[in-house]
Design an enzyme around this catalytic site. Structure first.
Site: not given
Length: 282
Positions: A107, A162, A164
Site C-alpha cells: 500500500d 494499483r 487510486v
C-alpha cells in the site's frame, strides 16, 4: 466485538473470520486482497508480530485454495523505524508469500513514504517477478503531482500497479487538492497505463465514471486489468462487474478496526455517501 455499523466494512478481528469472508466472496466470483489492520508502528515487536501473521496468512490462503492475496502497509512493517527495518520485514513477507504462490500488494501512505515504498517495490518486483508472473504490486495516488513521473518509471517493472485517487490530506505543494483536477489526473494515468503497460493494472476506484473509463480503455487496448474495490461499498456493483471482469475486494480485518472505519468515513465525502448507502441498503 465489531458493531453492526462497522462489520459491513471490516471482515472480523481474526484471520479465520477474514478467510471465511474471502470464501464467501470466491463463491460469487470475487477475489480478495486481505489486509491486517495496523500502521505507524514505533516499536519493533508490533512490526514483527504483524509480519509473522502475514507470513502465516499466506500459508493459510494457499492451504485453503482461496483466491486471495495480501496487502501490507510500509509503516506497519517498520518504515517509521527505518528503511532497513522495512526492507527486512517486507522481504521476509514477500519471500514467504512467494513460497505459497500468494501475491503481495504494498500500500501507499502519505507522500513522505513514496520514495521508500517505490524503491522497495521495484527491487522486489525485479527479484521475485518476471514478465510471465508478477509477485508484488504497489499503489500510486493520482492526487500527487509526482505520480505521472512515477508511473513512467514503473512501466517496465515486472509487477502490478494499483491506481487510486489518493485520500491523504497532502499539502498543495505536492498534491492537487481540487477534485476535478484529481479526476482528470486519474483518467490520464489510466490512459498511459492501458497504452504502455503489458498488464497488471489495478483500478482502485468506486467512481462510476472511472470504472466506465477503464472499461473503455480495456476495450480499446486489450490490456489486462482488474477492479479493486472496498468491502462494504457498492457491493452489488462489485458482483455485477465480476460477471465480466476480474474483481478484487479489499478485505481488512483485525482488532484495530475502529481507526480504519472512522478514517474511511471521513477521508472523502463520497466515501461517507457510499457508506450510508451501503448501510441503508443492508
Amino acid at each position: 466485538m465489531i458493531p453492526p455499523v462497522a462489520n459491513r466494512f471490516v471482515a472480523g478481528e481474526s484471520p479465520a473470520q477474514a478467510l471465511d469472508h474471502v470464501r464467501q466472496l470466491n463463491g460469487r466470483h470475487v477475489k480478495a486482497i486481505v489486509n491486517l489492520l495496523g500502521e505507524h508502528y514505533e516499536d519493533r515487536s508490533s512490526v514483527r508480530s504483524d509480519a509473522a501473521e502475514y507470513r502465516a496468512l499466506a500459508g493459510d490462503i494457499s492451504k485453503s485454495r482461496l483466491e486471495a492475496c495480501l496487502s501490507v502497509k510500509p509503516s506497519q512493517l517498520g518504515l517509521n523505524l527505518g528503511k532497513d527495518v522495512f526492507r527486512e520485514e517486507l522481504t521476509a513477507v514477500v519471500d514467504a508469500a512467494a513460497d505459497h504462490d500468494v501475491f503481495v500488494w504494498i500500500d501507499m501512505e502519505d507522500h513522505t513514504t513514496t520514495d521508500a515504498t517505490l524503491d522497495a517495490f521495484e527491487d522486489l518486483a525485479r527479484e521475485y517477478g518476471d514478465d510471465d508472473q508478477y509477485r508484488v504490486g504497489v499503489c500510486v495516488q493520482a492526487n500527487l503531482r509526482r505520480t505521472r513521473d512515477d508511473v513512467e518509471r514503473l512501466a517496465d517493472v515486472p509487477g502490478k500497479v494499483r491506481f487510486v485517487k489518493g485520500a491523504y490530506d497532502e499539502p498543495a505543494a505536492v498534491a492537487y487538492r481540487e477534485s476535478p483536477r484529481v479526476d482528470q489526473e486519474y483518467k490520464t494515468l489510466l490512459e498511459y497505463a492501458f497504452e504502455r503497460f503489458d498488464g497488471g493494472i489495478g483500478v482502485g476506484s468506486h467512481d462510476p465514471a472511472m470504472i466506465d473509463h477503464a472499461i473503455e480503455l480495456h476495450d480499446e487496448y486489450g490490456t489486462d486489468f482488474e477492479f479493486q474495490l472496498l468491502m462494504g461499498v457498492r457491493e452489488s456493483a462489485q458482483f455485477d462487474l465480476a460477471a465480466e471482469y476480474p474483481v478484487y475486494q479489499y478485505v481488512p480485518y483485525g482488532d484495530r478496526w475502529k481507526s480504519y472505519f472512522y478514517r474511511r468515513m471521513t477521508e472523502r465525502n463520497t466515501n461517507l455517501r457510499f457508506a450510508l448507502e451501503a448501510i441503508l441498503d443492508r
